[in-house]
Enzyme design. Structure first.
Site, mmCIF file in Angstrom:
data_model
loop_
_atom_site.group_PDB
_atom_site.id
_atom_site.type_symbol
_atom_site.label_atom_id
_atom_site.label_comp_id
_atom_site.label_asym_id
_atom_site.label_seq_id
_atom_site.Cartn_x
_atom_site.Cartn_y
_atom_site.Cartn_z
ATOM 1 N N ASN A 227 -51.070 -19.295 -10.602
ATOM 2 C CA ASN A 227 -51.211 -17.836 -10.515
ATOM 3 C C ASN A 227 -50.223 -17.340 -9.464
ATOM 4 O O ASN A 227 -50.429 -17.543 -8.274
ATOM 5 C CB ASN A 227 -52.662 -17.498 -10.117
ATOM 6 C CG ASN A 227 -52.853 -16.025 -9.800
ATOM 7 O OD1 ASN A 227 -52.005 -15.188 -10.138
ATOM 8 N ND2 ASN A 227 -53.950 -15.693 -9.148
ATOM 9 N N TRP A 228 -49.163 -16.704 -9.932
ATOM 10 C CA TRP A 228 -48.089 -16.296 -9.018
ATOM 11 C C TRP A 228 -48.395 -14.986 -8.299
ATOM 12 O O TRP A 228 -47.604 -14.536 -7.473
ATOM 13 C CB TRP A 228 -46.763 -16.188 -9.780
ATOM 14 C CG TRP A 228 -46.300 -17.495 -10.353
ATOM 15 C CD1 TRP A 228 -46.852 -18.727 -10.155
ATOM 16 C CD2 TRP A 228 -45.182 -17.705 -11.229
ATOM 17 N NE1 TRP A 228 -46.149 -19.684 -10.843
ATOM 18 C CE2 TRP A 228 -45.116 -19.087 -11.510
ATOM 19 C CE3 TRP A 228 -44.218 -16.859 -11.807
ATOM 20 C CZ2 TRP A 228 -44.137 -19.635 -12.345
ATOM 21 C CZ3 TRP A 228 -43.246 -17.391 -12.637
ATOM 22 C CH2 TRP A 228 -43.212 -18.775 -12.895
ATOM 23 N N LYS A 229 -49.488 -14.353 -8.651
ATOM 24 C CA LYS A 229 -49.901 -13.089 -8.008
ATOM 25 C C LYS A 229 -48.718 -12.103 -7.976
ATOM 26 O O LYS A 229 -47.929 -12.079 -8.911
ATOM 27 C CB LYS A 229 -50.462 -13.371 -6.613
ATOM 28 C CG LYS A 229 -51.545 -14.451 -6.645
ATOM 29 C CD LYS A 229 -52.315 -14.552 -5.357
ATOM 30 C CE LYS A 229 -53.304 -15.704 -5.475
ATOM 31 N NZ LYS A 229 -54.211 -15.772 -4.340
ATOM 32 N N HIS B 266 -60.452 -12.220 -11.188
ATOM 33 C CA HIS B 266 -60.008 -12.914 -9.969
ATOM 34 C C HIS B 266 -60.645 -12.227 -8.757
ATOM 35 O O HIS B 266 -60.829 -11.007 -8.744
ATOM 36 C CB HIS B 266 -58.475 -12.873 -9.868
ATOM 37 C CG HIS B 266 -57.956 -13.771 -8.791
ATOM 38 N ND1 HIS B 266 -57.929 -13.388 -7.476
ATOM 39 C CD2 HIS B 266 -57.481 -15.036 -8.833
ATOM 40 C CE1 HIS B 266 -57.450 -14.387 -6.747
ATOM 41 N NE2 HIS B 266 -57.173 -15.402 -7.547
ATOM 42 N N GLU C 70 -59.516 -11.347 -6.026
ATOM 43 C CA GLU C 70 -58.731 -10.240 -5.451
ATOM 44 C C GLU C 70 -58.943 -8.960 -6.258
ATOM 45 O O GLU C 70 -58.926 -7.855 -5.699
ATOM 46 C CB GLU C 70 -57.244 -10.645 -5.372
ATOM 47 C CG GLU C 70 -57.040 -11.678 -4.271
ATOM 48 C CD GLU C 70 -55.888 -12.633 -4.486
ATOM 49 O OE1 GLU C 70 -55.019 -12.370 -5.337
ATOM 50 O OE2 GLU C 70 -55.875 -13.680 -3.796
ATOM 51 N N GLU D 155 -63.765 -20.444 -8.017
ATOM 52 C CA GLU D 155 -62.891 -20.246 -6.861
ATOM 53 C C GLU D 155 -63.707 -19.688 -5.693
ATOM 54 O O GLU D 155 -63.914 -18.462 -5.607
ATOM 55 C CB GLU D 155 -61.784 -19.256 -7.205
ATOM 56 C CG GLU D 155 -60.906 -19.692 -8.349
ATOM 57 C CD GLU D 155 -59.548 -19.028 -8.262
ATOM 58 O OE1 GLU D 155 -58.564 -19.747 -8.124
ATOM 59 O OE2 GLU D 155 -59.477 -17.790 -8.297
ATOM 60 N N GLY E 286 -56.306 -19.083 -0.523
ATOM 61 C CA GLY E 286 -55.211 -18.696 0.355
ATOM 62 C C GLY E 286 -55.484 -18.956 1.825
ATOM 63 O O GLY E 286 -54.758 -18.475 2.694
ATOM 64 N N SER F 185 -56.879 -23.206 -2.466
ATOM 65 C CA SER F 185 -56.057 -24.073 -1.613
ATOM 66 C C SER F 185 -55.830 -25.467 -2.200
ATOM 67 O O SER F 185 -55.803 -26.466 -1.470
ATOM 68 C CB SER F 185 -56.662 -24.163 -0.205
ATOM 69 O OG SER F 185 -56.669 -22.876 0.398
ATOM 70 N N GLY G 130 -50.986 -20.188 -3.990
ATOM 71 C CA GLY G 130 -49.825 -20.412 -3.127
ATOM 72 C C GLY G 130 -48.962 -21.600 -3.508
ATOM 73 O O GLY G 130 -47.724 -21.489 -3.562
HETATM 74 C C1 PEP Z 1 -56.001 -18.175 -6.398
HETATM 75 O O1 PEP Z 1 -55.628 -17.114 -5.954
HETATM 76 O O2 PEP Z 1 -56.470 -18.235 -7.549
HETATM 77 C C2 PEP Z 1 -55.890 -19.341 -5.550
HETATM 78 C C3 PEP Z 1 -56.609 -20.382 -5.859
HETATM 79 O O3 PEP Z 1 -55.049 -19.255 -4.466
HETATM 80 P P1 PEP Z 1 -54.646 -20.442 -3.437
HETATM 81 O O4 PEP Z 1 -54.337 -21.664 -4.266
HETATM 82 O O5 PEP Z 1 -53.461 -19.937 -2.712
HETATM 83 O O6 PEP Z 1 -55.834 -20.661 -2.561
#
Ligand code: PEP
Length: 254
Positions: free
Chosen positions: A13-15, A99, A101, A171, A177, A216, A238
């Site tokens: 997921n490149w956000k 998600h 966010e 998640e 993150g 993460s 990330g």
């Molecule tokens: C995400 O945003 O779905 C995610 C898992 O981010 P990260 O790997 O950076 O924690």
């Protein structure tokens, strides 16, 4: 893993990162290693603005083109929104829905996430349904209650035949993150709980539904997570922005 009878699915997921040229470059690097990883399903979710450029690079490749969000209507007066038919038109096969966010910063609740899940399924695409608890909810012992509410809220009205195609992404919000990955035991516990809920909802089909872990994930923690009996892949934020680390995760997940 093959012994689980479910093909692991790993999605980056490149956000809100990457302009079109670096996005196409990163997708190409990932595409180029897929031949050596036939046991995995792999996808990338670029920002909307890079979907077309990435789609062009992916022609003839098995790398899945994923979107990060959608609107639940097919078309209409929804300034700034993007519909499922629009995404399908670009070659998108999977859409991330709910998600954390989106839930935290854009006020998406279970009812809205549920509408999006159904819109994605209606459009013939695969939803990647994200759910997970906040740190305060975990600390007050409410993890199961929260993820169960999110799961059932989003899947209300989804019939068994459609449910088997849905991908769930657990998640924990406190792990996204932050560099704080859930331990393999913490993650497996919630995945097993979610599968038990899916069994109540859909019977034996629950054994077919992939449940990704996200939060993460890095090359050095991926294999321990993937070895858990109910973890069927990863949603990576990330670490998916860099070819070497994302490919490292893929290789560690075989
Ligand atoms: C995400 O945003 O779905 C995610 C898992 O981010 P990260 O790997 O950076 O924690």
């Amino acid at each position: 893993m093959a012994t689980k009878g479910r093909k692991p699915i790993i999605v980056g997921n490149w956000k809100m990162h990457k302009l079109t040229a670096p996005a196409a470059e990163l997708a190409t690097a990932v595409k180029n290693v897929l031949g050596g990883l036939p046991e995995l399903e792999v996808g990338v979710a670029p920002p909307f603005t890079a979907l077309a450029a990435v789609a062009k690079r992916l022609e003839g490749s098995k790398l899945l083109l994923c979107a990060q969000n959608c609107h639940f209507e097919e078309q209409g007066a929804q300034t700034g929104e993007v519909s499922v038919p629009m995404l399908r038109d670009l070659g998108v096969s999977h859409v991330i829905v709910g998600h954390s966010e989106r839930r935290q910063y854009f006020g998406e609740d279970d009812a809205l996430v549920g509408k999006k899940v159904k819109a994605v399924l209606k459009g013939g695409l695969t939803p990647i349904l994200c759910l997970g608890e906040l740190l305060s909810e975990r600390e007050s012992g409410r993890t199961n209650e929260v993820v169960n509410r999110q799961l059932r809220g989003a899947l209300a009205g989804v019939a068994v035949e459609q449910a088997r195609t849905v991908v769930i992404a657990y998640e924990p919000v406190w792990a996204i993150g932050t560099g704080k990955v859930a331990t393999t035991v913490q993650a497996q516990e919630v995945h097993a709980f979610l599968r038990a809920q899916l069994r109540e909802l859909y019977g034996g089909v629950a054994e077919e539904i992939r449940i990704q872990y996200g939060g993460s994930v890095k090359p050095d923690n991926a294999s321990g997570l993937m070895a858990q009996p109910d973890i069927d892949g990863a949603l990576v934020g990330g670490a998916s922005l860099d070819a070497e680390s994302f490919i490292g995760i893929l290789k560690a997940s075989r």
